[in-house]
Design an enzyme around this catalytic site. Sequence first.
Site, PDB file in Angstrom:
ATOM      1  N   LYS A   8       0.857  -1.191   0.000  1.00  0.00           N
ATOM      2  CA  LYS A   8       0.000   0.000   0.000  1.00  0.00           C
ATOM      3  C   LYS A   8       0.890   1.237   0.000  1.00  0.00           C
ATOM      4  O   LYS A   8       1.675   1.444   0.918  1.00  0.00           O
ATOM      5  CB  LYS A   8      -0.905   0.000   1.243  1.00  0.00           C
ATOM      6  CG  LYS A   8      -1.687   1.309   1.465  1.00  0.00           C
ATOM      7  CD  LYS A   8      -2.625   1.234   2.682  1.00  0.00           C
ATOM      8  CE  LYS A   8      -3.269   2.597   2.986  1.00  0.00           C
ATOM      9  NZ  LYS A   8      -4.153   2.558   4.175  1.00  0.00           N
ATOM     10  N   ASP A  17      -2.524  10.141   3.762  1.00  0.00           N
ATOM     11  CA  ASP A  17      -3.920   9.760   3.977  1.00  0.00           C
ATOM     12  C   ASP A  17      -4.600  10.750   4.908  1.00  0.00           C
ATOM     13  O   ASP A  17      -4.515  10.648   6.129  1.00  0.00           O
ATOM     14  CB  ASP A  17      -3.981   8.342   4.566  1.00  0.00           C
ATOM     15  CG  ASP A  17      -5.422   7.871   4.772  1.00  0.00           C
ATOM     16  OD1 ASP A  17      -6.350   8.544   4.259  1.00  0.00           O
ATOM     17  OD2 ASP A  17      -5.611   6.832   5.436  1.00  0.00           O
ATOM     18  N   LYS A  51      -9.940  12.697   8.563  1.00  0.00           N
ATOM     19  CA  LYS A  51      -9.432  12.253   9.861  1.00  0.00           C
ATOM     20  C   LYS A  51      -9.357  13.428  10.828  1.00  0.00           C
ATOM     21  O   LYS A  51      -9.085  14.550  10.395  1.00  0.00           O
ATOM     22  CB  LYS A  51      -7.999  11.700   9.701  1.00  0.00           C
ATOM     23  CG  LYS A  51      -7.894  10.329   9.082  1.00  0.00           C
ATOM     24  CD  LYS A  51      -6.432   9.890   9.037  1.00  0.00           C
ATOM     25  CE  LYS A  51      -6.279   8.555   8.337  1.00  0.00           C
ATOM     26  NZ  LYS A  51      -6.906   7.438   9.042  1.00  0.00           N
ATOM     27  N   ASP A 103       1.629   6.306   5.492  1.00  0.00           N
ATOM     28  CA  ASP A 103       0.648   5.348   4.970  1.00  0.00           C
ATOM     29  C   ASP A 103       1.139   4.639   3.700  1.00  0.00           C
ATOM     30  O   ASP A 103       0.395   3.885   3.071  1.00  0.00           O
ATOM     31  CB  ASP A 103      -0.684   6.063   4.718  1.00  0.00           C
ATOM     32  CG  ASP A 103      -1.885   5.140   4.928  1.00  0.00           C
ATOM     33  OD1 ASP A 103      -1.724   4.097   5.584  1.00  0.00           O
ATOM     34  OD2 ASP A 103      -2.978   5.473   4.429  1.00  0.00           O
ATOM     35  N   ASP A 155     -12.087   7.103   4.115  1.00  0.00           N
ATOM     36  CA  ASP A 155     -10.855   6.836   4.857  1.00  0.00           C
ATOM     37  C   ASP A 155     -10.460   5.356   4.787  1.00  0.00           C
ATOM     38  O   ASP A 155      -9.350   5.001   5.146  1.00  0.00           O
ATOM     39  CB  ASP A 155     -11.014   7.291   6.314  1.00  0.00           C
ATOM     40  CG  ASP A 155      -9.687   7.437   7.030  1.00  0.00           C
ATOM     41  OD1 ASP A 155      -8.643   7.406   6.350  1.00  0.00           O
ATOM     42  OD2 ASP A 155      -9.709   7.577   8.272  1.00  0.00           O
ATOM     43  N   GLU A 170      -9.513   3.667   2.345  1.00  0.00           N
ATOM     44  CA  GLU A 170      -9.067   3.770   0.952  1.00  0.00           C
ATOM     45  C   GLU A 170      -8.022   2.729   0.584  1.00  0.00           C
ATOM     46  O   GLU A 170      -7.870   2.391  -0.586  1.00  0.00           O
ATOM     47  CB  GLU A 170      -8.502   5.182   0.701  1.00  0.00           C
ATOM     48  CG  GLU A 170      -7.051   5.409   1.141  1.00  0.00           C
ATOM     49  CD  GLU A 170      -6.786   5.203   2.627  1.00  0.00           C
ATOM     50  OE1 GLU A 170      -7.723   5.398   3.427  1.00  0.00           O
ATOM     51  OE2 GLU A 170      -5.657   4.834   2.994  1.00  0.00           O
ATOM     52  N   ARG A 203      -7.774  -0.507   1.104  1.00  0.00           N
ATOM     53  CA  ARG A 203      -8.298  -1.746   0.515  1.00  0.00           C
ATOM     54  C   ARG A 203      -8.775  -1.513  -0.921  1.00  0.00           C
ATOM     55  O   ARG A 203      -8.767  -2.436  -1.730  1.00  0.00           O
ATOM     56  CB  ARG A 203      -9.420  -2.300   1.404  1.00  0.00           C
ATOM     57  CG  ARG A 203     -10.599  -1.400   1.553  1.00  0.00           C
ATOM     58  CD  ARG A 203     -11.498  -1.763   2.744  1.00  0.00           C
ATOM     59  NE  ARG A 203     -10.929  -1.312   4.022  1.00  0.00           N
ATOM     60  CZ  ARG A 203     -11.459  -1.559   5.213  1.00  0.00           C
ATOM     61  NH1 ARG A 203     -12.567  -2.263   5.310  1.00  0.00           N
ATOM     62  NH2 ARG A 203     -10.887  -1.110   6.309  1.00  0.00           N
TER      63      ARG A 203
HETATM   64  N1  BES Z   1      -4.196   4.471   6.945  1.00  0.00           N
HETATM   65  C1  BES Z   1      -5.296   4.182   7.787  1.00  0.00           C
HETATM   66  C2  BES Z   1      -4.984   3.164   8.883  1.00  0.00           C
HETATM   67  C3  BES Z   1      -3.991   3.564   9.934  1.00  0.00           C
HETATM   68  C4  BES Z   1      -4.434   3.977  11.168  1.00  0.00           C
HETATM   69  C5  BES Z   1      -2.651   3.457   9.701  1.00  0.00           C
HETATM   70  C6  BES Z   1      -3.533   4.300  12.150  1.00  0.00           C
HETATM   71  C7  BES Z   1      -1.730   3.796  10.685  1.00  0.00           C
HETATM   72  C8  BES Z   1      -2.174   4.212  11.911  1.00  0.00           C
HETATM   73  C9  BES Z   1      -6.464   3.614   6.967  1.00  0.00           C
HETATM   74  O1  BES Z   1      -6.549   4.079   5.664  1.00  0.00           O
HETATM   75  C10 BES Z   1      -7.722   4.005   7.661  1.00  0.00           C
HETATM   76  O2  BES Z   1      -7.962   5.175   7.799  1.00  0.00           O
HETATM   77  N2  BES Z   1      -8.502   3.016   8.095  1.00  0.00           N
HETATM   78  C11 BES Z   1      -9.713   3.272   8.779  1.00  0.00           C
HETATM   79  C12 BES Z   1     -10.750   2.306   8.250  1.00  0.00           C
HETATM   80  C13 BES Z   1     -12.140   2.546   8.788  1.00  0.00           C
HETATM   81  C14 BES Z   1     -12.687   3.824   8.220  1.00  0.00           C
HETATM   82  C15 BES Z   1     -12.997   1.360   8.426  1.00  0.00           C
HETATM   83  C16 BES Z   1      -9.491   3.037  10.268  1.00  0.00           C
HETATM   84  O3  BES Z   1      -8.830   2.070  10.628  1.00  0.00           O
HETATM   85  O4  BES Z   1      -9.956   3.847  11.059  1.00  0.00           O
HETATM   86 ZN    ZN Z   2      -4.720   4.685   4.798  1.00  0.00          ZN
HETATM   87 ZN    ZN Z   3      -7.591   5.933   5.532  1.00  0.00          ZN
END
Ligand code: BES
Ligand code: ZN
Ligand code: ZN
Length: 487
Positions: free
Chosen positions: A255, A260, A267, A278, A337, A339, A341
């Site tokens: 990825k 992000d 966020k 990210d 967010d 994104e 996947r």
């Molecule tokens: N890049 C983030 C995940 C992340 C969180 C990486 C903390 C490093 C530290 C990912 O894209 C994300 O935002 N995931 C969301 C998914 C949710 C909206 C289902 C998450 O985990 O909050």
């Molecule tokens: Zn992300």
């Molecule tokens: Zn994200």
Amino acid sequence: MMEITIKTDNLLQTPSDLCVLGVFEDAPLPAEIAGLLEPADFTGKAKQTLLLYPRGAVAPRRLLLIGLGKHADASADTIRQAGALAVQQARTLQVAAFTMGASIDMPLTPEVVAQALAEGLELGAYRYWHYRTGLTAAQTFEVQRADLFTSSANAQAARAGVAAGQIIGRGVEFARDLVNSPGYAMTPARMGDEAVELGQRAGLKVTVLNKAQLTEQGFGGILTVGQGSANDPRFIVMEYGTAGAGKPTICLVGKGLTFDSGGLSLKPADAMDTMKSDMGGAAAVFGAMQAVAGLKLPLHVVGLVSSAENMPSSTAYRPGDIIKTLSGKTIEVLNTDAEGRIILADALFYAQRYNPAAIVELSTLTGAIVIALGPHATGLFATDQALADKLSRAGEASSERVWQFPMWPEYHEMVKSEIADLKNIGGRPAGSITAGTFLAAFVGDYPFAHLDIAATGWAASPIKAYESQGGTGVGVRLLTEFLRHYA
Ligand code: BES
Ligand code: ZN
Ligand code: ZN
């Protein structure tokens, strides 16, 4: 870049500005040294250090004792940390070259010991100071050389271990540099350039698809996530070796979200401040490709990276949008967010064209894995138990631990959509697992493992002596170990 040599002379009789001696808790100190300290001041507990000025009792001017713990418990990780502590102390003392050895032999093979030590020496010296100014000569001082002492019987294996450890350590450093680079500098286009440069120095075949090519070929996932940013997305293919008899193809997928923000599902500020990291999964793939080429492994390894920037703007994708991915499968977006996947769906589908023996994907995918495991292990999600077991073993051997989660079909129900094939969020329960089953929907029947490095890819503060604040380069040691054993 430090020079590391193997010597077979007597360590304590060899003059040097600094001699580093690894000492076990349950083994006596060499007689020449025992009289130099109060026994209670230094027990040999792991990571304990003591600096001595032997004043002629032995040949070196300075002696640094580093505790290695109990002899029977000695692990590659203790040694890796001892290497890091040694180079850090040498730098503090402004010693350009030092000698190092242990009071007795290790209960590990000389190759494993030397590799761990070399990794520790490389990584312990790492820092990301490209943007700091006004540094003094003392601050920028770099150690030039370490001479490691061993028996002549072990020398050849130790040399091989050092060579491998340096190659792997440099792969980790490369990954750390990519992650630590600010989001404005490490754009998807820059990621593509990094891949091209890596290909030139390591001898990889590299292809970078730009926005027009992605559009033409139907990479709907990557394009949609990237459409809100002025920095266009890229898809990167790096190929090492060729497939052949006894040379299975392994696809590594990363990825590469260069920043992000969360997109329109923005966020909160305190969750955004580390989001240049990210692209840690992509960085691990870059670092591993460099190491695999350096080690000349007899494999066909294909590195695939989806790279985009997730920004909120009038051109950004929206909650409610439905995306047609490269596979033809459709995704209902409920949260912009989630994104990672979406961009990975295209890369994972693309991986199938190589008919791989395994697809191993790494991503900073979910906040939920941070809650589940904290910084001490990477989440492992696999459709093939033999592959999962290989990665678990590699995790132990490289001290980049992984911990496996289930992938039962009930979880996958949680990411099925009424109006599209999939939806991109499955709710808060089991958030890391539903993300994993979502990804698995794009790999067909190929053996697949997903590694969620959201908690391990970034160190708010270092835990191990060979770590540094910021990008950890996690995945490089793990993948390289995994591939060396696959070969
Ligand atoms: N890049 C983030 C995940 C992340 C969180 C990486 C903390 C490093 C530290 C990912 O894209 C994300 O935002 N995931 C969301 C998914 C949710 C909206 C289902 C998450 O985990 O909050
Ligand atoms: Zn992300
Ligand atoms: Zn994200």
